[in-house]
Design a protein around this motif. Structure first.
Motif, short mmCIF file in Angstrom:
data_model
loop_
_atom_site.label_atom_id
_atom_site.label_comp_id
_atom_site.label_asym_id
_atom_site.label_seq_id
_atom_site.Cartn_x
_atom_site.Cartn_y
_atom_site.Cartn_z
N GLY A 7 0.80 -1.22 0.00
CA GLY A 7 0.00 0.00 0.00
C GLY A 7 0.83 1.26 0.00
O GLY A 7 0.32 2.33 -0.36
N ILE A 8 2.10 1.17 0.38
CA ILE A 8 2.95 2.36 0.45
C ILE A 8 3.51 2.75 -0.91
O ILE A 8 3.52 3.93 -1.28
N LYS A 12 3.74 3.75 -7.43
CA LYS A 12 4.92 3.74 -8.30
C LYS A 12 4.90 2.56 -9.27
O LYS A 12 5.53 2.61 -10.32
N PHE A 13 4.19 1.51 -8.88
CA PHE A 13 4.28 0.26 -9.62
C PHE A 13 2.94 -0.19 -10.19
O PHE A 13 2.68 -1.40 -10.30
N GLU A 14 2.09 0.75 -10.55
CA GLU A 14 0.77 0.39 -11.10
C GLU A 14 0.90 -0.44 -12.37
O GLU A 14 0.13 -1.38 -12.59
N HIS A 15 1.88 -0.10 -13.22
CA HIS A 15 2.06 -0.85 -14.47
C HIS A 15 2.58 -2.26 -14.20
O HIS A 15 2.22 -3.20 -14.90
N VAL A 16 3.44 -2.41 -13.18
CA VAL A 16 3.93 -3.74 -12.82
C VAL A 16 2.76 -4.59 -12.28
O VAL A 16 2.62 -5.76 -12.64
N LEU A 17 1.93 -4.00 -11.44
CA LEU A 17 0.76 -4.71 -10.93
C LEU A 17 -0.18 -5.12 -12.06
O LEU A 17 -0.75 -6.21 -12.05
N PHE A 213 11.66 -2.58 -15.74
CA PHE A 213 10.31 -2.68 -16.29
C PHE A 213 10.09 -1.65 -17.40
O PHE A 213 9.52 -1.98 -18.45
N GLU A 214 10.52 -0.42 -17.18
CA GLU A 214 10.34 0.61 -18.20
C GLU A 214 11.15 0.29 -19.45
O GLU A 214 10.72 0.57 -20.57
#
Length: 283
Positions: A7-8, A12-17, A213-214
């Motif tokens: 949750g913290i 930053k990692f919405e695309h990874v999720l 990832f990017e």
């Protein structure tokens, strides 16, 4: 390598999720045929809205190749709300020091076999190590997991055998489900590390994870662009590059592209500059 998304840092990692949810859809929906909710090619449920910790494996190419979800047992979790029949009427465990591990999966289509890096066995062990080390750091003593007999055998032969089980195994749709208990101890972590031959720190920094990832998404974007029809203007520049016979002519075309660069995305400019004749003259 492992990145933990909670949750913290989830913003930053919405695309990874997003890629993780796609992997879960391919594994649980397409390959295993589980009765799960898949929307727009992504598998997620209401437990994902409770800000769990997602332990995500990212390979050297920046692709999501495995994951596991860790959820506190003090609130709603799958054993108490979905698989409660396993417990034979006994109340579910409620403790801040016991977490539930669910939604474990790896990308078997991309990963090879064996125990080397980029194999199913290696990534499985890496996810387990990351999960236990992260949980142990958070003060968690035990992990409970709803597994099937196949996963139970995988755990037993990989230095990660459950030390106990809750309730009794029950048929759940196409599979049999059981609730396994595993301690988050140094001995267990060492056992998994020894089995897999993993001595290094398995965790990525947030910066390195985003960089990998990017980079992967940029390559994918460029590859997708290569398959798109060229506009008339793009065709013109490709023809000019291909017909250039001197470095001066190549530089003139490059200067013209830069002059109207606001008409192109970075990927389009890169593709235009990658004609064989252009590389030949630049060399």
């Amino acid at each position: 390598m492992i990145i933990v998304i909670d949750g913290i840092n989830q913003n930053k990692f919405e695309h990874v999720l997003d890629e993780m949810y796609k992997l879960r859809a391919r594994v649980f929906g397409d390959r295993l045929g589980w009765d799960v909710s898949i929307v727009d090619g992504r598998e997620r449920d209401h437990f994902d809205d409770l800000h769990p910790a997602h332990v995500v494996s990212i390979d050297d190419e920046g692709d999501v190749v495995g994951c596991m979800r860790l959820l506190q047992t003090t609130g709603p979790h799958m054993l108490s709300d979905v698989f409660h029949s396993i417990l034979d009427g006994e109340p579910p465990i409620r403790s801040a020091q016991v977490w539930e591990a669910t939604r474990f999966c790896v990308d078997t289509k991309k990963l090879g076999q064996g125990r080397r890096e980029n194999s199913v066995s290696y990534v499985t062990s890496e996810i387990m190590i990351g999960s236990f080390e992260y949980a142990k750091t958070a003060g968690v003593l035990d992990s409970i997991a709803v597994i099937d007999p196949v996963m139970n055998r995988v755990l037993q032969r990989s230095g990660n055998a459950p030390y106990d089980y809750l309730g009794t195994a029950k048929p759940m749709g196409k599979v049999v489900a059981m609730a396994a208990l595993m301690d988050c101890s140094d001995e267990r972590i060492s056992g998994v590390r020894d089995y897999a031959g993993i001595e290094h720190d398995v965790f990525l920094t947030e910066e390195k994870a985003l960089e990998l990832f990017e980079g992967a998404k940029a390559k994918q974007s460029a590859a997708n662009y290569d398959h798109q029809p060229l506009t008339q203007l793009e065709k013109y520049f490709v023809e000019q590059m291909s017909s250039a016979t001197s470095k001066t002519e190549v530089e003139s075309v490059l200067k013209l592209i830069e002059t109207i660069s606001d008409r192109f995305t970075p990927e389009q400019k890169t593709a235009l500059l990658r004609t064989p004749r252009a590389f030949a003259h630049e060399a």
